[in-house]
Write a protein that holds these residues in place. Structure first.
Motif, PDB file in Angstrom:
ATOM      1  N   GLY A 118       0.797  -1.222   0.000  1.00 35.44           N
ATOM      2  CA  GLY A 118       0.000   0.000   0.000  1.00 35.44           C
ATOM      3  C   GLY A 118       0.835   1.280   0.000  1.00 35.44           C
ATOM      4  N   ARG A 119       2.131   1.144  -0.289  1.00 32.31           N
ATOM      5  CA  ARG A 119       2.992   2.346  -0.277  1.00 32.31           C
ATOM      6  C   ARG A 119       3.070   3.010  -1.655  1.00 32.31           C
ATOM      7  N   GLY A 120       2.768   2.287  -2.696  1.00 34.28           N
ATOM      8  CA  GLY A 120       2.841   2.843  -4.043  1.00 34.28           C
ATOM      9  C   GLY A 120       4.243   2.767  -4.628  1.00 34.28           C
ATOM     10  N   VAL A 121       5.228   2.473  -3.761  1.00 29.41           N
ATOM     11  CA  VAL A 121       6.616   2.358  -4.223  1.00 29.41           C
ATOM     12  C   VAL A 121       7.218   1.080  -3.658  1.00 29.41           C
ATOM     13  N   ARG A 122       8.312   0.666  -4.254  1.00 26.69           N
ATOM     14  CA  ARG A 122       9.036  -0.494  -3.732  1.00 26.69           C
ATOM     15  C   ARG A 122      10.497  -0.131  -3.538  1.00 26.69           C
ATOM     16  N   SER A 198      14.055   3.972  -4.128  1.00 26.62           N
ATOM     17  CA  SER A 198      12.718   3.384  -4.326  1.00 26.62           C
ATOM     18  C   SER A 198      12.230   3.624  -5.753  1.00 26.62           C
ATOM     19  N   VAL A 199      11.360   2.696  -6.204  1.00 28.14           N
ATOM     20  CA  VAL A 199      10.760   2.846  -7.532  1.00 28.14           C
ATOM     21  C   VAL A 199       9.243   2.681  -7.414  1.00 28.14           C
ATOM     22  N   GLU A 205       0.880   0.665 -10.066  1.00 30.37           N
ATOM     23  CA  GLU A 205       1.362   1.831 -10.807  1.00 30.37           C
ATOM     24  C   GLU A 205       1.389   3.079  -9.940  1.00 30.37           C
ATOM     25  N   GLY A 206       1.732   2.853  -8.687  1.00 29.60           N
ATOM     26  CA  GLY A 206       1.903   3.991  -7.774  1.00 29.60           C
ATOM     27  C   GLY A 206       0.627   4.470  -7.121  1.00 29.60           C
ATOM     28  N   THR A 207      -0.538   3.835  -7.480  1.00 24.36           N
ATOM     29  CA  THR A 207      -1.804   4.328  -6.925  1.00 24.36           C
ATOM     30  C   THR A 207      -2.092   3.776  -5.525  1.00 24.36           C
TER      31      THR A 207
END
Ligand SMILES: [Zn+2]
Ligand SMILES: [Zn+2]
Ligand SMILES: [Zn+2]
Ligand SMILES: [Zn+2]
Ligand SMILES: [Zn+2]
Length: 361
Positions: A118-122, A198-199, A205-207
């Motif tokens: 749930g962060r939108g990034v990894r 982070s990406v 898709e970042g949502t």
């Protein structure tokens, strides 16, 4: 149906063309027996009814409001098909059963993305090992990428022969000793995250949220009770078509008498003989859930004539569209005898072959 006299006259004309002259009307000259070829078919339209609970994603009220409703599926009336061969189906909605419910496994059609928590990034490493020196001590022949000169330690095996391919070490400032790719740093900046660490998450898709598949992202389900009615054909038949080698002739040339029964109360023709009636009656009994039927009884009277002057042939005659059709076949006994003679000849051939072999030796 032609009379016996008409049949015998027709057979006589036919036999004469085959070189058999006899007056078949004379006593003892011919024996005539009648039989009926029979081709009975029945097709019933059988109805199947029932109910089932339905639950489908999204709001489908509007679409379902267009369907017919019922209170009892057993008593809902639909017309029997004009043609019992036809397939037909009804899909109905039980009155008062149509409703909507919220999807309990998501929030408004989406859930928190599991791939990124749930962060939108990894997370992504900021640096990657240099592919040329593999991020190892070969990064710099002087400091091995540590920045501390060798002072006191044994020299690096390659240090004696400085190479033109080596560059100034950014760590220990020695010239012509460092890996040309990383300049002695052992690592390179990560190009994927541009050193940010982070990406964007590829799943959401970042949502941070993903569509709930079960409710197709609608966050709700339409529920109702569906009533169904299906009409489909069932076929049965009973046939007695006589000898196999005559069927093409009788089928094509015969003037078959046809009776069609459409109601369960419709009766078979009076002139149907008792044995045939016994054969067909069980197929006419009303079946459970039958809503329409069409039974077709086709009959062709077939005369079998034995001609005394030509004992090895069976003559057959039947009404055709142009009068009386006559045909003939070798008698069954004759066919058997000929087959037996042929088989015996084969045995003789084999015997002679065996004898021939014996003589040659
Ligand atoms: Zn859902
Ligand atoms: Zn990275
Ligand atoms: Zn160095
Ligand atoms: Zn390197
Ligand atoms: Zn995600």
């Amino acid at each position: 149906m032609p009379s016996d006299t008409e049949i015998l006259e027709a057979v006589e004309v036919y036999a004469r063309r085959r070189g058999v002259s006899a007056r078949l009307a004379d006593p003892g000259a011919a024996a005539l027996t009648w039989q009926f070829l029979l081709d009975f078919r029945i097709v019933r339209s059988v109805e199947e009814r029932g109910e089932r609970p339905m639950r489908e994603p999204g709001s489908r009220r509007e679409e379902l409001a267009g369907r017919p409703t019922y209170t009892s599926i057993e008593s809902y009336r639909v017309a029997p098909p004009d043609d019992p061969e036809r397939h037909d189906a009804w899909r109905l909605v039980r009155r008062g059963s149509l409703g909507e419910e919220r999807c309990e496994k998501c929030k408004g059609g989406t859930n928190s993305c599991g791939a990124c928590g749930g962060r939108g990034v990894r997370d992504c490493p900021r640096f990657v090992d240099c592919p040329v020196c593999q991020g190892g001590p070969d990064a710099c022949w002087e400091c091995e990428g540590t920045g501390r000169r060798r002072a006191g330690r044994p020299a690096h095996p390659y240090a004696a022969a400085p190479s033109a391919h080596r560059v100034l070490c950014t760590r220990c400032r020695t010239s012509q000793v460092a890996c040309p790719k990383c300049g002695g740093r052992r690592q390179l900046d990560c190009t994927t995250c541009k050193k940010t660490g982070s990406v964007q998450c590829g799943t959401c898709e970042g949502t941070k949220r993903v569509i709930h598949q079960e409710c197709e992202g609608t966050g709700r389900f339409t529920v109702w009770t569906e009533g169904y009615i299906n009409q489909s054909p069932r076929r049965e038949k009973e046939r007695r078509l006589g000898r196999l080698d005559l069927r093409r002739t009788t089928g094509n040339a015969g003037r078959w008498h046809e009776t069609v029964l459409r109601g369960a109360a419709d009766e078979l023709p009076d002139d149907l003989d008792e044995a045939d009636r016994t054969l067909i009656d069980p197929l006419l009994a009303p079946r459970k859930d039958e809503v329409a039927r069409r039974a077709t009884l086709r009959r062709l009277p077939l005369a079998h004539v034995r001609v005394h002057a030509d004992p090895h042939r069976d003559y057959y005659a039947f009404p055709s569209h142009t009068g009386i059709e006559v045909t003939s076949r070798p008698t069954k006994e004759r066919v058997r005898n000929v087959a037996a003679i042929a088989a015996a000849s084969l045995v003789l051939v084999a015997l002679f072959a065996a004898l021939g072999m014996a003589v040659l030796r």
